[in-house]
Each structure stands twice: as C-alpha cells, then as structure tokens.
Motif scaffolding. Structure first.
Motif, PDB file in Angstrom:
ATOM      1  N   MET A 164      84.959 -78.477   4.205  1.00 19.00           N
ATOM      2  CA  MET A 164      83.762 -78.460   2.951  1.00 19.00           C
ATOM      3  C   MET A 164      82.330 -78.509   3.663  1.00 19.00           C
ATOM      4  SD  MET A 164      83.113 -79.159  -0.873  1.00 19.00           S
ATOM      5  CE  MET A 164      83.818 -81.401  -0.519  1.00 19.00           C
ATOM      6  N   GLN A 165      82.263 -79.877   5.006  1.00 17.16           N
ATOM      7  CA  GLN A 165      81.606 -80.374   4.796  1.00 17.16           C
ATOM      8  C   GLN A 165      79.869 -79.437   5.295  1.00 17.16           C
ATOM      9  OE1 GLN A 165      79.307 -82.283   2.629  1.00 17.16           O
ATOM     10  NE2 GLN A 165      81.156 -83.163   1.732  1.00 17.16           N
ATOM     11  N   VAL A 212      76.994 -72.140   3.039  1.00 15.40           N
ATOM     12  CA  VAL A 212      76.597 -71.843   1.641  1.00 15.40           C
ATOM     13  C   VAL A 212      76.092 -70.813   2.270  1.00 15.40           C
ATOM     14  CG1 VAL A 212      75.494 -71.839  -0.264  1.00 15.40           C
ATOM     15  CG2 VAL A 212      76.278 -73.306   0.685  1.00 15.40           C
ATOM     16  N   GLY A 213      77.310 -69.355   1.829  1.00 16.45           N
ATOM     17  CA  GLY A 213      76.827 -68.001   2.036  1.00 16.45           C
ATOM     18  C   GLY A 213      77.770 -67.005   3.056  1.00 16.45           C
ATOM     19  N   LEU A 223      80.247 -65.251   2.659  1.00 15.50           N
ATOM     20  CA  LEU A 223      81.407 -64.958   2.450  1.00 15.50           C
ATOM     21  C   LEU A 223      81.643 -63.762   1.802  1.00 15.50           C
ATOM     22  CD1 LEU A 223      82.697 -68.292   0.707  1.00 15.50           C
ATOM     23  CD2 LEU A 223      83.487 -67.057   2.407  1.00 15.50           C
ATOM     24  N   ARG A 256      79.828 -69.959  -3.526  1.00 16.54           N
ATOM     25  CA  ARG A 256      78.570 -70.492  -3.564  1.00 16.54           C
ATOM     26  C   ARG A 256      77.654 -71.366  -3.853  1.00 16.54           C
ATOM     27  NH1 ARG A 256      76.589 -65.710  -1.073  1.00 16.54           N
ATOM     28  NH2 ARG A 256      75.754 -65.282  -3.696  1.00 16.54           N
ATOM     29  N   LEU A 290      80.641 -74.455  -3.870  1.00 21.94           N
ATOM     30  CA  LEU A 290      80.159 -75.463  -2.471  1.00 21.94           C
ATOM     31  C   LEU A 290      79.285 -76.122  -3.361  1.00 21.94           C
ATOM     32  CD1 LEU A 290      81.802 -75.507   0.060  1.00 21.94           C
ATOM     33  CD2 LEU A 290      80.215 -74.263   1.044  1.00 21.94           C
ATOM     34  N   SER A 291      77.950 -75.784  -3.286  1.00 19.77           N
ATOM     35  CA  SER A 291      77.260 -76.655  -3.736  1.00 19.77           C
ATOM     36  C   SER A 291      77.872 -77.853  -4.604  1.00 19.77           C
ATOM     37  CB  SER A 291      76.125 -75.862  -3.806  1.00 19.77           C
ATOM     38  OG  SER A 291      75.737 -74.325  -3.694  1.00 19.77           O
ATOM     39  N   GLY A 313      80.663 -79.242  -5.045  1.00 23.54           N
ATOM     40  CA  GLY A 313      81.140 -80.060  -4.038  1.00 23.54           C
ATOM     41  C   GLY A 313      80.577 -80.434  -3.164  1.00 23.54           C
ATOM     42  N   LYS A 314      79.858 -79.745  -2.260  1.00 20.22           N
ATOM     43  CA  LYS A 314      79.138 -81.220  -1.282  1.00 20.22           C
ATOM     44  C   LYS A 314      78.483 -82.471  -2.110  1.00 20.22           C
ATOM     45  CE  LYS A 314      78.818 -77.608   2.616  1.00 20.22           C
ATOM     46  NZ  LYS A 314      77.606 -76.721   3.368  1.00 20.22           N
ATOM     47  N   ARG A 330      80.339 -84.361  -2.790  1.00 26.85           N
ATOM     48  CA  ARG A 330      81.323 -85.083  -1.697  1.00 26.85           C
ATOM     49  C   ARG A 330      80.337 -86.609  -1.639  1.00 26.85           C
ATOM     50  NH1 ARG A 330      84.916 -83.841   1.828  1.00 26.85           N
ATOM     51  NH2 ARG A 330      86.258 -82.720   0.162  1.00 26.85           N
ATOM     52  N   SER A 331      78.930 -85.432  -1.167  1.00 22.26           N
ATOM     53  CA  SER A 331      78.363 -86.592  -0.850  1.00 22.26           C
ATOM     54  C   SER A 331      77.909 -88.537  -1.353  1.00 22.26           C
ATOM     55  CB  SER A 331      76.404 -85.882  -0.620  1.00 22.26           C
ATOM     56  OG  SER A 331      76.076 -85.700  -1.490  1.00 22.26           O
TER      57      SER A 331
END
Lengths: 143, 109
Positions: free
Chosen positions: A106-107, A111-112, A114, B58, B61-62, B64-65, B68-69
């Motif tokens: 994930m890290q 972001v993009g 896809l 997107r 994911l944002s 999620g990050k 996580r952080s």
C-alpha cells in the motif's frame, strides 16, 4: 469480425465536460439494453466509459480550450457491443501506458494510473488509432 | 452515495452505500477521514456499494494510507459483484484485508 464503418454507428456528440459524462453513459447503456446485455456487463460498460471519457475530459483539451467528444455505438453482430470514442484533442494513446504494478504494498502504491488498467481488463478488446488529427478508441464487449 | 458509522468495542464500522465514482469519491474520502478521527481500527462495510471506479479506488487508497500512517488498520467486508472484481483486478484485494462478513471483519479487527 468485420470492422464497422462510421455509418454503422449511432452517434452522440457533446462537449468534453464532466456534466456530460452521465449522458454519454446513458446513451450507450440504452443501446446495449436493446441486445439484452446483462446487468453485470452493463456495469463494466459504465466503468469503461467513465475511465476513458474522463481521461479525454481532463487531459485532451488543455488551457480551457473547449473541445468535444463523439461517441459511437453499434451492435455489429449477436452478442457484440462496439463503442467508438473520437476526440480531436492532443494525441494520446491510453494503451501505450504500462500497466501499474498491482502487486506493490500500500505505501508504495501511487494514487492513480488504475483507470486504463481497469479498461483493459473489463473490455474484451480495446484498440487505439490516431487518424486525421483525431484520437479514435474502439472498445468491444461481448455481451 | 451515503455513509454512516457505528462505534463498536473493537472497531469503528463505516457503512457505505451507492456509487463510488468520479462524482462521489472526494466526498467519500473527506467524510471517512472525518468519521475516523483518532480511531485506529476501522472496518468498511461495502455491502450496499454497487459500483466503484478508479476515482473511488484513489480515495480508498488515500484513506488507507492515512490510517496506516497513523498506526491504524483499515479492513473491508461484504464486497459484491463488480466491486469485488475491481478490487481484485487493481490489486486492492491484496493490499487490504478483506472479509466475507462484518462479523469476520470484527473478529479480525
């Protein structure tokens, strides 16, 4: 399969704006329903249109230059839905981009990137050509 | 798209319904971050989500990050139909923990 020519398509031409995205989607969905396309395929069609049309809306016509998108739809044979997307914006082959690395943790994921990956995987065939200063993207679904 | 939340002992459950597309993704992201606040264990229930595009991914994911952080974890449950397929194709099924049911997700949280 014979490549359909432009006379075989039903066309919709609208300016390349976000507001018109659902109108383009509805146009194709209505055509697809005529051949009794399953709900599952209709969702894929909707997704592929969102990804491809947004790319054009966001990037094809920079500097607030207003452009348009021509969307063609035809049913060339049983169980086949053929979509053609034409714009006269800057040359861009979406298929030339490498697929994102979908195995990264994930890290490290960006972001993009896809959207086109989803298009390639959801549609049965995608082809790009640049002709007469236009981007022409053909997308085929087997319904 | 609609979002609600439910605070359980083990986790905050975020329940999403409708479409996660280019028109709703930003709203999804900001609403989730508001709801999450300082919570660490988050379960997102996607049972009522019928459509997700790359714009939705997107935003997911944002979020999620961010979680996580902050040292937390974000897990998903109840993925249906094309939502499941989009998660698999995009590799999200391997970067996030995904459970069949909310109960299983809560047990793992």
């Amino acid at each position: 399969m014979r490549q359909p020519d432009s006379g075989d398509f039903s066309w919709l031409q609208l300016s390349a704006t976000r507001e018109n995205l659902p109108i383009f989607q509805e146009f194709v969905i209505n055509e697809a329903k005529r051949i009794k396309t399953s709900a599952e395929i209709l969702q894929k069609v909707e997704l592929v249109l969102e990804e491809t049309l947004l790319n054009i809306i966001c990037y094809a016509y920079p500097h607030n230059h207003e452009g348009s998108i021509q969307l063609g739809c035809c049913l060339p044979g049983p169980g086949e839905l053929y979509i053609r997307i034409v714009d006269s914006g800057i040359a861009f082959d979406p298929l030339s981009r490498p697929d994102p690395d979908v195995g990264q943790p994930m890290q490290d994921r960006e972001v993009g990137g896809l959207g086109i990956h989803l298009v390639r995987r959801m549609a049965d065939r995608v082809e790009y050509q640049r002709k007469d200063e236009m981007n022409i993207l053909d997308i085929v679904f087997r319904t | 798209m609609e979002i609600s939340s439910q605070k359980m002992d083990k986790a905050l459950i975020i329940i999403v319904s409708g479409r996660l597309d280019t028109t709703t993704a930003q709203d999804f992201e900001s609403t989730c971050l508001d709801l999450i606040g300082n919570e660490k264990n988050i379960v997102v229930d996607l049972q009522e989500v019928e459509y997700v595009s790359s714009a939705g991914l997107r935003s997911i994911l944002s979020v999620g990050k961010k979680v996580r952080s902050d040292g937390g974890s974000l897990i998903f449950c109840n993925l249906k139909g094309m939502v499941r397929e989009v998660f698999e194709i995009s590799g999200f099924a391997s970067i996030f923990n995904i459970y069949e049911t909310r109960e299983q997700a809560l047990e793992a949280a």
